[in-house]
Write a protein that holds these residues in place. Structure first.
Motif, PDB file in Angstrom:
ATOM      1  N   ALA A  71     -37.062 -22.432 -16.768  1.00 19.93           N
ATOM      2  CA  ALA A  71     -38.345 -23.113 -16.566  1.00 19.93           C
ATOM      3  C   ALA A  71     -39.423 -22.413 -17.382  1.00 19.93           C
ATOM      4  O   ALA A  71     -39.292 -21.242 -17.737  1.00 19.93           O
ATOM      5  CB  ALA A  71     -38.707 -23.108 -15.090  1.00 19.93           C
ATOM      6  N   LYS A  72     -40.503 -23.140 -17.691  1.00 18.53           N
ATOM      7  CA  LYS A  72     -41.648 -22.524 -18.359  1.00 18.53           C
ATOM      8  C   LYS A  72     -42.869 -22.724 -17.478  1.00 18.53           C
ATOM      9  O   LYS A  72     -42.825 -23.505 -16.523  1.00 18.53           O
ATOM     10  CB  LYS A  72     -41.875 -23.150 -19.737  1.00 18.53           C
ATOM     11  N   HIS A  73     -43.940 -22.059 -17.823  1.00 22.75           N
ATOM     12  CA  HIS A  73     -45.182 -22.303 -17.092  1.00 22.75           C
ATOM     13  C   HIS A  73     -45.599 -23.752 -17.338  1.00 22.75           C
ATOM     14  O   HIS A  73     -45.594 -24.217 -18.470  1.00 22.75           O
ATOM     15  CB  HIS A  73     -46.285 -21.350 -17.564  1.00 22.75           C
ATOM     16  N   TYR A 119     -42.291 -40.905 -30.975  1.00 21.39           N
ATOM     17  CA  TYR A 119     -41.584 -40.556 -32.222  1.00 21.39           C
ATOM     18  C   TYR A 119     -41.435 -39.041 -32.374  1.00 21.39           C
ATOM     19  O   TYR A 119     -42.391 -38.293 -32.153  1.00 21.39           O
ATOM     20  CB  TYR A 119     -42.406 -41.130 -33.388  1.00 21.39           C
ATOM     21  N   HIS A 120     -40.220 -38.609 -32.729  1.00 17.43           N
ATOM     22  CA  HIS A 120     -39.932 -37.187 -32.968  1.00 17.43           C
ATOM     23  C   HIS A 120     -39.280 -36.989 -34.340  1.00 17.43           C
ATOM     24  O   HIS A 120     -38.541 -36.025 -34.536  1.00 17.43           O
ATOM     25  CB  HIS A 120     -38.984 -36.632 -31.903  1.00 17.43           C
ATOM     26  N   GLY A 121     -39.520 -37.928 -35.297  1.00 14.22           N
ATOM     27  CA  GLY A 121     -38.843 -37.821 -36.595  1.00 14.22           C
ATOM     28  C   GLY A 121     -37.350 -38.029 -36.393  1.00 14.22           C
ATOM     29  O   GLY A 121     -36.932 -38.879 -35.607  1.00 14.22           O
ATOM     30  N   VAL A 160     -42.339 -23.920 -29.501  1.00 12.39           N
ATOM     31  CA  VAL A 160     -40.875 -23.967 -29.395  1.00 12.39           C
ATOM     32  C   VAL A 160     -40.456 -24.623 -28.077  1.00 12.39           C
ATOM     33  O   VAL A 160     -41.036 -24.370 -27.031  1.00 12.39           O
ATOM     34  CB  VAL A 160     -40.272 -22.550 -29.573  1.00 12.39           C
ATOM     35  N   GLY A 161     -39.427 -25.487 -28.172  1.00 12.13           N
ATOM     36  CA  GLY A 161     -38.968 -26.186 -26.977  1.00 12.13           C
ATOM     37  C   GLY A 161     -37.468 -26.406 -26.993  1.00 12.13           C
ATOM     38  O   GLY A 161     -36.775 -26.033 -27.949  1.00 12.13           O
ATOM     39  N   ARG A 162     -36.992 -27.051 -25.941  1.00 14.63           N
ATOM     40  CA  ARG A 162     -35.554 -27.290 -25.815  1.00 14.63           C
ATOM     41  C   ARG A 162     -34.958 -28.067 -26.991  1.00 14.63           C
ATOM     42  O   ARG A 162     -33.811 -27.791 -27.372  1.00 14.63           O
ATOM     43  CB  ARG A 162     -35.263 -28.015 -24.495  1.00 14.63           C
ATOM     44  N   PRO A 163     -35.688 -29.030 -27.612  1.00 16.79           N
ATOM     45  CA  PRO A 163     -35.070 -29.725 -28.752  1.00 16.79           C
ATOM     46  C   PRO A 163     -34.721 -28.781 -29.910  1.00 16.79           C
ATOM     47  O   PRO A 163     -33.761 -29.037 -30.645  1.00 16.79           O
ATOM     48  CB  PRO A 163     -36.148 -30.741 -29.155  1.00 16.79           C
ATOM     49  N   ASP A 206     -48.677 -33.537 -29.959  1.00 16.21           N
ATOM     50  CA  ASP A 206     -47.673 -32.490 -29.882  1.00 16.21           C
ATOM     51  C   ASP A 206     -47.722 -31.781 -28.529  1.00 16.21           C
ATOM     52  O   ASP A 206     -48.757 -31.738 -27.864  1.00 16.21           O
ATOM     53  CB  ASP A 206     -47.865 -31.506 -31.048  1.00 16.21           C
ATOM     54  N   HIS A 207     -46.575 -31.216 -28.166  1.00 16.93           N
ATOM     55  CA  HIS A 207     -46.473 -30.541 -26.866  1.00 16.93           C
ATOM     56  C   HIS A 207     -47.355 -29.285 -26.833  1.00 16.93           C
ATOM     57  O   HIS A 207     -47.109 -28.322 -27.568  1.00 16.93           O
ATOM     58  CB  HIS A 207     -45.022 -30.115 -26.590  1.00 16.93           C
ATOM     59  N   ASP A 208     -48.358 -29.310 -25.979  1.00 13.39           N
ATOM     60  CA  ASP A 208     -49.176 -28.140 -25.648  1.00 13.39           C
ATOM     61  C   ASP A 208     -49.855 -27.482 -26.857  1.00 13.39           C
ATOM     62  O   ASP A 208     -50.109 -26.275 -26.836  1.00 13.39           O
ATOM     63  CB  ASP A 208     -48.309 -27.092 -24.902  1.00 13.39           C
ATOM     64  N   ASP A 217     -45.976 -19.253 -23.290  1.00 11.97           N
ATOM     65  CA  ASP A 217     -44.859 -18.990 -22.388  1.00 11.97           C
ATOM     66  C   ASP A 217     -43.574 -19.641 -22.881  1.00 11.97           C
ATOM     67  O   ASP A 217     -42.477 -19.294 -22.442  1.00 11.97           O
ATOM     68  CB  ASP A 217     -45.195 -19.488 -20.972  1.00 11.97           C
ATOM     69  N   ARG A 218     -43.683 -20.574 -23.822  1.00 15.47           N
ATOM     70  CA  ARG A 218     -42.492 -21.223 -24.363  1.00 15.47           C
ATOM     71  C   ARG A 218     -41.605 -20.234 -25.133  1.00 15.47           C
ATOM     72  O   ARG A 218     -40.395 -20.454 -25.241  1.00 15.47           O
ATOM     73  CB  ARG A 218     -42.912 -22.366 -25.298  1.00 15.47           C
ATOM     74  N   VAL A 219     -42.205 -19.164 -25.665  1.00 15.11           N
ATOM     75  CA  VAL A 219     -41.412 -18.226 -26.480  1.00 15.11           C
ATOM     76  C   VAL A 219     -40.456 -17.395 -25.607  1.00 15.11           C
ATOM     77  O   VAL A 219     -39.237 -17.448 -25.812  1.00 15.11           O
ATOM     78  CB  VAL A 219     -42.320 -17.349 -27.367  1.00 15.11           C
ATOM     79  N   PRO A 220     -40.955 -16.635 -24.602  1.00 18.78           N
ATOM     80  CA  PRO A 220     -40.010 -15.919 -23.741  1.00 18.78           C
ATOM     81  C   PRO A 220     -39.045 -16.864 -23.035  1.00 18.78           C
ATOM     82  O   PRO A 220     -37.878 -16.516 -22.801  1.00 18.78           O
ATOM     83  CB  PRO A 220     -40.918 -15.189 -22.733  1.00 18.78           C
ATOM     84  N   ARG A 221     -39.493 -18.048 -22.745  1.00 21.71           N
ATOM     85  CA  ARG A 221     -38.628 -19.031 -22.083  1.00 21.71           C
ATOM     86  C   ARG A 221     -37.472 -19.445 -23.003  1.00 21.71           C
ATOM     87  O   ARG A 221     -36.316 -19.521 -22.588  1.00 21.71           O
ATOM     88  CB  ARG A 221     -39.505 -20.216 -21.683  1.00 21.71           C
ATOM     89  N   ALA A 222     -37.772 -19.716 -24.282  1.00 24.05           N
ATOM     90  CA  ALA A 222     -36.709 -20.092 -25.225  1.00 24.05           C
ATOM     91  C   ALA A 222     -35.758 -18.914 -25.444  1.00 24.05           C
ATOM     92  O   ALA A 222     -34.539 -19.098 -25.536  1.00 24.05           O
ATOM     93  CB  ALA A 222     -37.316 -20.552 -26.547  1.00 24.05           C
ATOM     94  N   SER A 259     -44.856 -29.296 -32.951  1.00 22.53           N
ATOM     95  CA  SER A 259     -44.032 -29.039 -31.754  1.00 22.53           C
ATOM     96  C   SER A 259     -42.595 -29.412 -32.093  1.00 22.53           C
ATOM     97  O   SER A 259     -42.028 -28.791 -33.001  1.00 22.53           O
ATOM     98  CB  SER A 259     -44.575 -29.753 -30.505  1.00 22.53           C
ATOM     99  N   ASP A 260     -42.005 -30.403 -31.418  1.00 23.87           N
ATOM    100  CA  ASP A 260     -40.573 -30.634 -31.604  1.00 23.87           C
ATOM    101  C   ASP A 260     -40.245 -31.876 -32.430  1.00 23.87           C
ATOM    102  O   ASP A 260     -39.133 -32.384 -32.373  1.00 23.87           O
ATOM    103  CB  ASP A 260     -39.846 -30.653 -30.253  1.00 23.87           C
ATOM    104  N   GLY A 261     -41.217 -32.372 -33.234  1.00 18.57           N
ATOM    105  CA  GLY A 261     -40.906 -33.433 -34.186  1.00 18.57           C
ATOM    106  C   GLY A 261     -40.365 -32.838 -35.477  1.00 18.57           C
ATOM    107  O   GLY A 261     -40.424 -31.614 -35.670  1.00 18.57           O
TER     108      GLY A 261
HETATM  109  P1  AMP Z   1     -39.378 -28.697 -23.255  1.00 17.23           P
HETATM  110  O1  AMP Z   1     -40.806 -29.161 -23.367  1.00 17.23           O
HETATM  111  O2  AMP Z   1     -39.063 -27.535 -24.117  1.00 17.23           O
HETATM  112  O3  AMP Z   1     -38.933 -28.522 -21.833  1.00 17.23           O
HETATM  113  O4  AMP Z   1     -38.487 -29.884 -23.842  1.00 17.23           O
HETATM  114  C1  AMP Z   1     -38.752 -31.211 -23.460  1.00 17.23           C
HETATM  115  C2  AMP Z   1     -38.506 -32.114 -24.654  1.00 17.23           C
HETATM  116  O5  AMP Z   1     -37.118 -32.309 -24.802  1.00 17.23           O
HETATM  117  C3  AMP Z   1     -39.082 -33.515 -24.486  1.00 17.23           C
HETATM  118  O6  AMP Z   1     -40.379 -33.595 -24.966  1.00 17.23           O
HETATM  119  C4  AMP Z   1     -38.170 -34.321 -25.368  1.00 17.23           C
HETATM  120  O7  AMP Z   1     -38.575 -34.195 -26.707  1.00 17.23           O
HETATM  121  C5  AMP Z   1     -36.841 -33.630 -25.237  1.00 17.23           C
HETATM  122  N1  AMP Z   1     -35.933 -34.252 -24.236  1.00 17.23           N
HETATM  123  C6  AMP Z   1     -36.045 -34.226 -22.898  1.00 17.23           C
HETATM  124  N2  AMP Z   1     -35.028 -34.875 -22.303  1.00 17.23           N
HETATM  125  C7  AMP Z   1     -34.244 -35.331 -23.318  1.00 17.23           C
HETATM  126  C8  AMP Z   1     -33.039 -36.070 -23.384  1.00 17.23           C
HETATM  127  N3  AMP Z   1     -32.407 -36.480 -22.283  1.00 17.23           N
HETATM  128  N4  AMP Z   1     -32.536 -36.342 -24.615  1.00 17.23           N
HETATM  129  C9  AMP Z   1     -33.157 -35.929 -25.730  1.00 17.23           C
HETATM  130  N5  AMP Z   1     -34.300 -35.213 -25.731  1.00 17.23           N
HETATM  131  C10 AMP Z   1     -34.827 -34.925 -24.548  1.00 17.23           C
END
Ligand code: AMP
Ligand code: FE
Ligand code: FE
Ligand code: ZN
Length: 285
Positions: free
Chosen positions: A165-167, A247-249, A129-132, A37-39, A96-101, A12-14
């Motif tokens: 937003a995502k599902h 931990y996210h590395g 895939v996520g916001r990080p 890991d996320h989802d 759903d993370r893909v169209p959302r990203a 996921s996002d590590g």
């Molecule tokens: P998402 O699941 O794509 O909505 O992204 C959420 C992820 O973003 C969380 O699991 C964290 O890893 C990271 N995150 C959320 N808020 C923050 C923040 N304020 N600073 C740094 N990372 C964050």
């Protein structure tokens, strides 16, 4: 025993691969590490194959949920990764993370940021895939100076200018699904106010009544007051309390084992779960 029950990998996002994560966990002196890991559960096989002697792996995931419009995370441990109902919901959220990203990339481009989907996809690799990942692209482009600086209303914070937003799963449904797959649920960082709105204690009480097993108390996003309050709430509601690094590395500042979980609580989690069992590293505990 040093037990860290909340860690992310490149699944996921590590930034550590699952193999690097377990090697780094052993080097950090941990006895037990959870892969959450996320989802997704896709990091399990690689982590198990690389598991060093003396380290035990707890398989898990961090499920994206939403209560009353508020995004929240539910840690799930030792569930059966093949159980069809939970698997279907996990795939729905992950896919759903893909169209959302892509939607966030489109919004950023409208704001004049020259980010591309190809860049974000390269950063995410085969991880969910996520916001990080989007935030890392913004760092590469020099738009912000760190990943956390991208989590502001100007950019990617909940409700921010480029947020999409995502599902996300209803937490009561998540509790039911995880239990149905033989797993245990722990509400992740329930008082992490800097990430956005948090759910009220009354909702945590409802979740406890619905079978929630515990809440994460010792976490970098909780100050001393929040921890004391959550510990009181857990006692009142009969919930387990955990501590973990999240931990996210290199994508976050926290280090492996920064916060840990009481061995008795860990023992209780393993007694309640029957969907999967902790995996001891070859020749290990
Ligand atoms: P998402 O699941 O794509 O909505 O992204 C959420 C992820 O973003 C969380 O699991 C964290 O890893 C990271 N995150 C959320 N808020 C923050 C923040 N304020 N600073 C740094 N990372 C964050
Ligand atoms: Fe994350
Ligand atoms: Fe989380
Ligand atoms: Zn996490």
């Amino acid at each position: 025993m040093r037990i860290d029950l909340h860690c992310h990998s490149t699944a996921s996002d590590g930034t550590d691969t699952p193999a690097e994560l377990v090697r780094n966990a052993a080097a950090a002196g941990l006895d037990v590490v959870a892969l959450t890991d996320h989802d997704t559960t896709r990091g399990y096989a690689e982590a198990i194959a690389a598991l060093p002697a003396g380290l035990t792996l707890v398989t898990g995931a961090e499920l994206s949920c939403r209560f009353d419009g508020i995004s929240m995370h539910m840690l799930a441990y030792l569930f059966d990764p093949e159980e069809p109902a939970l698997l279907a919901e996990r795939e729905l959220v992950r896919d759903d993370r893909v169209p959302r990203a892509r939607g966030m990339v489109a919004k950023l481009r409208e704001l004049g940021v020259p980010v591309t989907w190809e860049q974000v996809a390269r950063i995410a690799g085969d991880g969910s895939v996520g916001r990080p990942h989007v935030a890392t692209a913004l760092v590469e482009l020099g738009v912000v100076s760190s990943v956390s600086d991208a989590f502001t209303p100007d950019w990617l914070a909940d409700g921010g200018r480029a947020y999409v937003a995502k599902h996300e799963t209803d937490p009561f449904e998540a509790i039911r699904l995880v239990k149905g797959a033989g797993g245990v649920t722990v509400f992740a960082h329930p008082a992490a106010a800097k990430r956005g709105l948090t759910v009220p204690d009354s909702a945590i009480a409802e979740m406890a009544a619905a079978g929630l097993d515990g809440i994460e108390v010792d976490h970098m996003d909780h100050d001393a007051d929040a921890r004391a309050r959550l510990r009181g709430l857990a006692k009142e509601l009969g919930l387990l309390t955990t501590g973990s690094s999240d931990y996210h590395g290199s994508r976050k500042t926290c280090v492996l084992g920064e916060y840990t979980t009481d061995p008795e609580v860990y023992g209780e989690i393993t007694r309640r779960a029957f969907g999967a069992f902790p995996v001891p590293g070859a020749g290990g505990v």
